[in-house]
Design a protein around this motif. Structure first.
Motif, short mmCIF file in Angstrom:
data_model
loop_
_atom_site.label_atom_id
_atom_site.label_comp_id
_atom_site.label_asym_id
_atom_site.label_seq_id
_atom_site.Cartn_x
_atom_site.Cartn_y
_atom_site.Cartn_z
N ILE A 1 -19.53 -27.32 -26.74
CA ILE A 1 -18.97 -27.03 -25.28
C ILE A 1 -17.45 -26.80 -25.70
N PHE A 2 -17.12 -27.64 -26.75
CA PHE A 2 -15.23 -27.45 -26.93
C PHE A 2 -14.87 -25.80 -27.43
N GLY A 3 -15.35 -25.96 -28.00
CA GLY A 3 -15.03 -24.07 -28.48
C GLY A 3 -15.43 -22.86 -27.43
N MET A 4 -16.95 -23.24 -27.07
CA MET A 4 -17.27 -22.48 -25.67
C MET A 4 -15.86 -21.85 -24.37
N VAL A 5 -15.39 -23.38 -23.53
CA VAL A 5 -14.71 -23.23 -22.69
C VAL A 5 -13.19 -23.48 -22.78
N GLY A 6 -12.95 -22.76 -24.39
CA GLY A 6 -11.56 -22.30 -24.93
C GLY A 6 -10.98 -20.90 -25.15
N GLY A 7 -12.61 -20.06 -25.21
CA GLY A 7 -12.60 -18.58 -25.10
C GLY A 7 -11.96 -17.99 -23.19
N PRO A 8 -13.23 -18.17 -22.66
CA PRO A 8 -12.77 -18.39 -21.32
C PRO A 8 -11.08 -18.49 -20.78
N LEU A 9 -11.11 -19.78 -20.97
CA LEU A 9 -9.59 -20.31 -20.50
C LEU A 9 -8.12 -19.42 -21.60
N LEU A 10 -8.62 -18.55 -22.07
CA LEU A 10 -7.49 -17.68 -22.86
C LEU A 10 -7.78 -16.35 -22.39
N GLY A 11 -9.61 -16.02 -22.38
CA GLY A 11 -9.02 -14.74 -21.59
C GLY A 11 -8.92 -15.31 -19.77
N ILE A 12 -8.42 -15.66 -19.26
CA ILE A 12 -7.93 -15.38 -18.42
C ILE A 12 -6.41 -15.90 -18.15
N PHE A 13 -5.78 -16.13 -18.98
CA PHE A 13 -4.32 -16.05 -19.36
C PHE A 13 -4.04 -14.81 -19.64
N LYS B 1 -3.88 -20.21 -5.64
CA LYS B 1 -4.10 -21.87 -5.69
C LYS B 1 -5.28 -22.22 -6.39
N PRO B 2 -6.17 -21.32 -6.04
CA PRO B 2 -7.91 -21.34 -6.04
C PRO B 2 -7.91 -21.21 -7.72
N VAL B 3 -7.60 -20.01 -8.34
CA VAL B 3 -7.12 -19.43 -9.91
C VAL B 3 -6.99 -20.90 -10.57
N ARG B 4 -5.94 -21.32 -10.31
CA ARG B 4 -5.26 -22.51 -10.73
C ARG B 4 -5.94 -23.73 -10.71
N ILE B 5 -6.40 -23.95 -9.59
CA ILE B 5 -7.56 -24.77 -10.03
C ILE B 5 -8.83 -25.19 -10.82
N CYS B 6 -9.52 -23.39 -10.10
CA CYS B 6 -10.32 -23.19 -11.77
C CYS B 6 -10.45 -23.73 -13.03
N GLY B 7 -9.13 -23.29 -13.60
CA GLY B 7 -8.62 -22.99 -14.70
C GLY B 7 -8.00 -24.64 -15.23
N THR B 8 -7.88 -25.82 -14.34
CA THR B 8 -7.29 -26.81 -14.47
C THR B 8 -8.45 -27.36 -14.84
N LEU B 9 -9.61 -27.75 -13.68
CA LEU B 9 -10.73 -28.42 -13.98
C LEU B 9 -11.90 -27.93 -15.04
N THR B 10 -11.84 -26.93 -15.39
CA THR B 10 -12.25 -25.78 -16.90
C THR B 10 -11.88 -26.60 -18.16
N PHE B 11 -10.21 -27.30 -17.55
CA PHE B 11 -9.88 -27.89 -18.93
C PHE B 11 -10.12 -29.28 -19.12
N ILE B 12 -9.71 -29.79 -17.81
CA ILE B 12 -10.20 -31.16 -17.77
C ILE B 12 -11.89 -30.76 -18.61
N PHE B 13 -12.27 -30.99 -17.71
CA PHE B 13 -13.97 -30.84 -17.91
C PHE B 13 -13.72 -30.70 -20.30
N GLN B 14 -13.28 -30.20 -20.58
CA GLN B 14 -13.51 -29.62 -22.03
C GLN B 14 -12.59 -30.69 -22.62
N THR B 15 -12.17 -31.29 -21.67
CA THR B 15 -11.03 -31.95 -22.99
C THR B 15 -11.34 -33.57 -22.69
#
Length: 618
Positions: A416-428, A124-138
């Motif tokens: 920032i929009f480009g920088m945040v997408g890369g780490p999200l791709l990496g974790i998936f 669950k912590p990984v899920r929450i971190c991924g969600t917050l990262t996406f919200i920040f980006q968008t």
């Protein structure tokens, strides 16, 4: 004296622009009052999983083709030539991999939010971190998306800035809140047609006023706007074949593979096959969209090459260049200026409506529902509509913040929009391809990837470097010379006729690191996540294959090591088949060891036996 003379809309232009907004609202009202009337979260967030591949594919295009691309790509081609066009090569792998890797995994798990996968695979912590990262980006990006076309329109036509921002934001908020994902997808279809029609009209009129196709070709050829393949391996060059064709693949994967706005469209499809077909259908449409934008930039160059007005357009910002060109050409033809502005705002509406809906989805599914398991369906639906409306109002607030920022900070928002997408791709990728990765490694990897991406991105902003030294091509047209604000823009090596604006030596050390082309940001941060995530996992105890939730792995290593005996592959923990698994409710994933063991007995057979129903092969 301001070189830009204001050019105003006619009545028919305003009528066409208003019709776009009214039609978008009408589609939202239709889906609010028809069918199930958006009474369930399944219908509001996933369109009842009833969409066919054609509208989904057009919606995928509209989400990707933002107003920033429509005004930015032609200006890039006008300034630096056609090297950018090679990004079309990245579309091949950038769409094939999501179609045959990410879509099957997500669809067979019956997810609503892409970040539910992170809890199934990790915790669950990984899920929450991924969600917050996406919200920040968008949240950051959607304010820029609605403000940028409004700013350019105001600068060129005198159209009221905040009138355009409010009209775009409020209309988009209303039809997204009322009609749900089904309204968003069908308005995207309508807006995609308007986008293509507007760009095509500008190209046809521009070619006619320039003197025909032969004259356009002659001017762009003599002006060195046609670029060959640049095979320079230097990663600090902004645009080369490698930065576009290879680095662009990772950018495409972050957009079409794991971005919630796109994943949500895949999951709204009737079947997995429809979802995969929609990904295939996107490819030719994206190539058409790219070609229209690039040809518009060439026509714009040919139209002003050798004329005094070349200096006027050269003194504009890149956001204003395309609109100046459009208003200059089309102002004497009633309705066409309005059609192109409708095209521009269609791109903005499609992007931010997708953002509203995806933000409402991840907030409800990832942040609220896990803590409110007793919430009724009616209350959850009402809450999801309220979230979509709230994010719409937040978009207007972000547009205001963008207004008070300087230009350099505005460019930082895009980075920032480009920088945040890369780490999200990496974790998936870490979760799907590497069975040994554990929750601790995933958190370490995501944190490391974000630090790396922000380090190089902010460093390039502070030192004002991004993609190597600027380059200016020699023009053979009369009275043609790039103005200062254009030549200082980040350049690209076009061909052998390009010469650097400065004879200074190449940057060294950290300066050179900060000069990395932003097209490599996604690749750099993705690899950082995977490498540091694997190291962290091995240091804290790698996971065993039998401890991984079924259906969350893709047998990448097993496919790559096809020549290795099966028993050895089993020992390497890379032979999990990608078959159909039972539906998994993410809220039922237990945290205690005994309950996990009981779930494994219920879900997993004693030996991995692939199920071949509906299997899709390349």
């Amino acid at each position: 004296m301001d070189p830009l003379e204001k050019m105003h809309f006619t009545t028919i232009d305003y009528v066409i622009f208003a019709l776009l907004l009214v039609a978008s609202m009408g589609i939202g009202l239709y889906y609010a009052l028809s069918g199930g009337r958006q009474r369930t979260t399944q219908e509001f967030l996933l369109a009842d999983r009833s969409m066919s591949c054609l509208p989904v594919s057009l919606s995928l295009i509209a989400t990707f083709q933002s107003a920033v691309a429509i005004v930015g790509v032609p200006a890039e081609i006008y300034t630096h030539g056609t090297q950018y066009w090679f990004i079309g090569c990245a579309y091949i792998l950038g769409l094939l991999i999501p179609a045959h890797v990410f879509i099957p995994v997500f669809y067979r798990l019956h997810l609503t939010s892409a970040y539910q996968y992170l809890e199934l695979r990790f915790s669950k912590p990984v899920r929450i971190c991924g969600t917050l990262t996406f919200i920040f980006q968008t949240v950051i990006y959607m304010g820029v998306c609605v403000y940028t076309p409004a700013l350019a329109l105001n600068a060129v036509t005198g159209f009221d800035l905040w009138g355009a921002v409010l009209a775009t934001g409020l209309v988009c908020t209303l039809y997204t809140t009322l009609g749900g994902l089904k309204a968003v997808i069908w308005t995207d279809v309508f807006q995609t047609i308007v986008m293509f029609a507007g760009q095509l009209a500008v190209i046809v009129v521009g070619v006619q006023q320039t003197g025909g196709l032969a004259e356009v070709w002659r001017k762009v050829w003599e002006g060195n706007r046609i670029s060959g393949i640049d095979l320079n391996p230097d990663p600090t060059e902004r645009y080369t074949f490698w930065t576009l064709g290879v680095g662009g693949v990772f950018l495409m994967l972050s957009l079409y593979g794991v971005n919630q706005a796109q994943v949500q469209r895949y999951l709204s499809s009737k079947t997995e096959r429809e979802a995969i077909m929609s990904c295939y259908m996107v490819f030719p449409s994206l190539q058409v969209a790219l070609a229209l934008s690039c040809v518009m930039g060439l026509v714009m160059f040919a139209r002003y090459c050798g004329e005094d007005r070349f200096h006027k357009i050269g003194n504009l910002s890149k956001n204003e260049m395309v609109l100046y060109f459009v208003m200059d050409m089309l102002q004497d033809i009633p309705g066409l200026s309005g059609l192109f502005i409708a095209c521009l705002f269609s791109a903005a509406l499609s992007t931010i409506s997708s953002a509203f809906n995806s933000l409402a989805t991840v907030t409800l599914e990832d942040l609220i529902k896990p803590h409110c398991s007793s919430m009724t369906e009616a209350r959850a639906t009402l809450l999801s509509k309220g979230l979509a409306c709230s994010y719409g109002l937040m978009c207007l607030a972000m547009a205001y913040l963008t207004h008070v920022m300087s230009d350099s900070v505005l460019q930082a928002a895009f980075k920032i929009f480009g920088m945040v997408g890369g780490p999200l791709l990496g974790i998936f990728c870490l979760g799907m391809f590497f069975p040994w990765a554990n929750s601790t490694g995933a958190l370490v990897g995501l944190g490391s990837g974000l630090v790396m991406a922000f380090w190089v991105g902010i460093g390039s902003i502070v030192t004002r470097t991004s993609g190597g030294p600027a380059a200016v091509s020699h023009f053979n047209c009369t009275a043609v010379q790039l103005s200062g604000n254009i030549t200082t823009a980040v350049g690209t090596a076009l061909n052998s006729t390009a010469v650097p604006t400065s004879t200074s030596s190449q940057p060294m050390g950290l300066q050179r690191f900060y000069s990395l082309s932003f097209m490599w940001y996604s690749a750099l941060s993705s690899f950082t996540v995977v490498i540091t995530g694997l190291i962290g996992s091995f240091l804290t105890g790698p996971m065993k294959e039998e401890d991984v939730t079924p259906g969350t792995l893709y047998p990448l290593l097993g496919n790559m090591l096809f020549f290795v005996p099966d028993n050895l592959k089993q020992n390497l923990c890379c032979s999990t088949p990608l078959g159909h698994r039972p539906i998994i409710n993410v809220q039922d994933v237990c945290t205690e060891e005994e309950e996990e063991e009981e779930e494994r007995q219920n879900f997993l057979p004693t030996s991995p036996t692939p199920v071949v129903e509906h299997e899709t092969t390349v």
